[in-house]
Design an enzyme around this catalytic site. Structure first.
Site, PDB file in Angstrom:
ATOM      1  N   GLY A  51       0.839  -1.204   0.000  1.00 33.83           N
ATOM      2  CA  GLY A  51       0.000   0.000   0.000  1.00 33.83           C
ATOM      3  C   GLY A  51       0.867   1.244   0.000  1.00 33.83           C
ATOM      4  O   GLY A  51       0.547   2.255   0.632  1.00 33.83           O
TER       5      GLY A  51
ATOM      6  N   GLN B 247      -2.050   7.309   1.279  1.00 28.58           N
ATOM      7  CA  GLN B 247      -1.803   8.549   2.038  1.00 28.58           C
ATOM      8  C   GLN B 247      -0.645   8.382   3.012  1.00 28.58           C
ATOM      9  O   GLN B 247       0.281   9.181   3.042  1.00 28.58           O
ATOM     10  CB  GLN B 247      -3.069   8.958   2.816  1.00 28.58           C
ATOM     11  CG  GLN B 247      -2.919  10.292   3.521  1.00 28.58           C
ATOM     12  CD  GLN B 247      -3.903  10.510   4.670  1.00 28.58           C
ATOM     13  OE1 GLN B 247      -4.575   9.572   5.105  1.00 28.58           O
ATOM     14  NE2 GLN B 247      -3.983  11.732   5.153  1.00 28.58           N
TER      15      GLN B 247
ATOM     16  N   ASP C  78      -0.735  -7.172  -5.915  1.00 29.31           N
ATOM     17  CA  ASP C  78      -2.116  -7.197  -5.465  1.00 29.31           C
ATOM     18  C   ASP C  78      -2.112  -8.048  -4.194  1.00 29.31           C
ATOM     19  O   ASP C  78      -1.871  -9.258  -4.248  1.00 29.31           O
ATOM     20  CB  ASP C  78      -2.982  -7.831  -6.562  1.00 29.31           C
ATOM     21  CG  ASP C  78      -4.425  -8.025  -6.114  1.00 29.31           C
ATOM     22  OD1 ASP C  78      -4.710  -7.849  -4.915  1.00 29.31           O
ATOM     23  OD2 ASP C  78      -5.259  -8.380  -6.969  1.00 29.31           O
TER      24      ASP C  78
ATOM     25  N   TYR D 274     -15.612  -1.521   7.514  1.00 33.34           N
ATOM     26  CA  TYR D 274     -14.179  -1.229   7.663  1.00 33.34           C
ATOM     27  C   TYR D 274     -13.766  -1.429   9.126  1.00 33.34           C
ATOM     28  O   TYR D 274     -12.767  -2.090   9.421  1.00 33.34           O
ATOM     29  CB  TYR D 274     -13.929   0.222   7.208  1.00 33.34           C
ATOM     30  CG  TYR D 274     -12.606   0.823   7.602  1.00 33.34           C
ATOM     31  CD1 TYR D 274     -11.411   0.369   7.036  1.00 33.34           C
ATOM     32  CD2 TYR D 274     -12.545   1.892   8.513  1.00 33.34           C
ATOM     33  CE1 TYR D 274     -10.193   0.957   7.389  1.00 33.34           C
ATOM     34  CE2 TYR D 274     -11.345   2.473   8.861  1.00 33.34           C
ATOM     35  CZ  TYR D 274     -10.165   2.003   8.296  1.00 33.34           C
ATOM     36  OH  TYR D 274      -8.966   2.585   8.642  1.00 33.34           O
TER      37      TYR D 274
ATOM     38  N   ASP E  27       2.481  -1.802  -4.475  1.00 37.12           N
ATOM     39  CA  ASP E  27       1.081  -1.369  -4.601  1.00 37.12           C
ATOM     40  C   ASP E  27       0.557  -1.970  -5.897  1.00 37.12           C
ATOM     41  O   ASP E  27       1.312  -2.639  -6.606  1.00 37.12           O
ATOM     42  CB  ASP E  27       0.979   0.169  -4.609  1.00 37.12           C
ATOM     43  CG  ASP E  27      -0.333   0.633  -3.988  1.00 37.12           C
ATOM     44  OD1 ASP E  27      -1.387   0.128  -4.421  1.00 37.12           O
ATOM     45  OD2 ASP E  27      -0.315   1.467  -3.066  1.00 37.12           O
TER      46      ASP E  27
END
Ligand code: AKB
Length: 321
Positions: A10, A14, A51, A141, A36
């Site tokens: 990832g 952010q 992935d 989530y 990523d």
């Protein structure tokens, strides 16, 4: 000292995009493997397209680079997650279990798994929410994070896999943009302010949420991962706090520097998510176990955010003293 080779899953996100740079500084560019779904053209360093729902691919990357640590930062966040709950559950859980299982099989020394304030629901005290609160999250989530915390503890107790975790509040930084979260407004608002554009907030003006400045979030992550193993007493996830504020409070802080800044409010489905979360967090356990201490408050963060974004956009900062 053993050589560290760190895989970040990832890395375009952010937090990931900022953390990769910090880890490159600490451990050397060649020892950080950013991964990523897609390669980001501006990225400078070692990159693997990965992935994280693909177990074999993850295992290959780990073996190829003889990875010793994994930071798993990929997830579908709270607001996007509510649009397709079953898919969110499937993807978040699959990625997380792949990371834990690949780590166990490859004897990874340390794993970082981010949790979130989204694990809390209406069963908790919403002010200074204690570390050991009952978890009944209201979003898928949050459910995937609460479950991930239990899996992290399970892998630690059963396999002695050294997984460490933080319950992040909303993260605010000038370096990158968040995507799909309920706390995202608190980043977007600064971008609008420096561009002198009116901002429409998707939360009501008095919705107080816990937040943390990117610099503090990165430091907390690295300090937790560097702490001696015996200091890590919480194997689900640590509460950490930075600051707490509402949209009207951040707007009035911005107005100190941009007096003409205009905000209006148009709460949408994210309001309900925000109302299910704590207003502030008790992070005493993290302070006690590995000396955590935040350094930024709303005022100091606002100054840095506006200065840095003004430079980024090549704009003049009205006044900042
Ligand atoms: C979100 O808003 O979904 C995230 C979080 C608090 O975990 N920023």
């Amino acid at each position: 000292m053993n050589k560290n080779t760190i895989l970040i899953i990832g890395a375009n996100g952010q937090l990931g995009s900022v953390l990769v740079k910090e880890l490159q500084k600490l451990y050397g560019k060649e020892n950080i493997i950013a991964s990523d779904l897609n390669f980001n053209l501006s990225f400078d360093g070692v990159f693997e397209a990965l992935d994280a729902t693909d177990f074999d691919l993850m295992q290959n990357v780990v073996k190829k680079h003889a990875v010793t640590q994994i930071y798993h930062l990929a997830a579908i966040l709270s607001a996007t997650g509510e649009k397709n709950p079953l898919k969110t559950w499937e993807i978040n859980m699959k990625m997380m279990l792949n990371v834990f299982e690949v780590s166990r099989l490859n004897k990874i020394e340390k794993v970082f798994f981010p949790s979130s304030i989204a694990v809390f629901g209406d069963a908790v005290l919403r002010e200074n929410t204690p570390q050991s609160s009952f978890l009944n999250p209201a979003t898928v989530y949050g459910m995937s994070k609460a479950s991930g915390e239990n899996w992290a503890q399970y892998y630690f107790l059963k396999y002695n896999l050294d997984i460490r975790s933080l319950r992040y509040p909303g993260i605010i930084g000038h370096q990158s943009l968040p995507g799909g979260g309920t706390t995202d407004y608190a980043v977007e608002i600064y971008h609008n302010a420096v561009k002198e554009k009116e901002f429409t907030c998707f939360l009501a003006k008095d919705t107080v949420l816990p937040m943390i400045f990117m610099e503090d979030a990165i430091r907390a992550t690295i300090e937790l991962m560097e702490a001696p193993k015996e200091n890590i007493k919480t194997r689900t996830s640590y509460n950490i706090a930075g600051m707490s504020f509402s949209p009207q409070e951040i707007a009035s802080e911005i107005k100190e520097i941009y007096p003409n800044f205009k905000i209006n409010y148009n709460p949408d489905f994210r309001q309900k998510i925000a109302e299910s979360w704590p207003k502030s967090i008790d992070d005493n356990q993290a302070r006690k176990d590995w000396n955590w201490k935040p350094t930024y408050n709303l005022k100091t963060m606002t100054k840095v955010m506006l200065e840095k974004l003004a430079v980024k956009y090549g704009l003049q900062l009205t006044s900042c003293d």
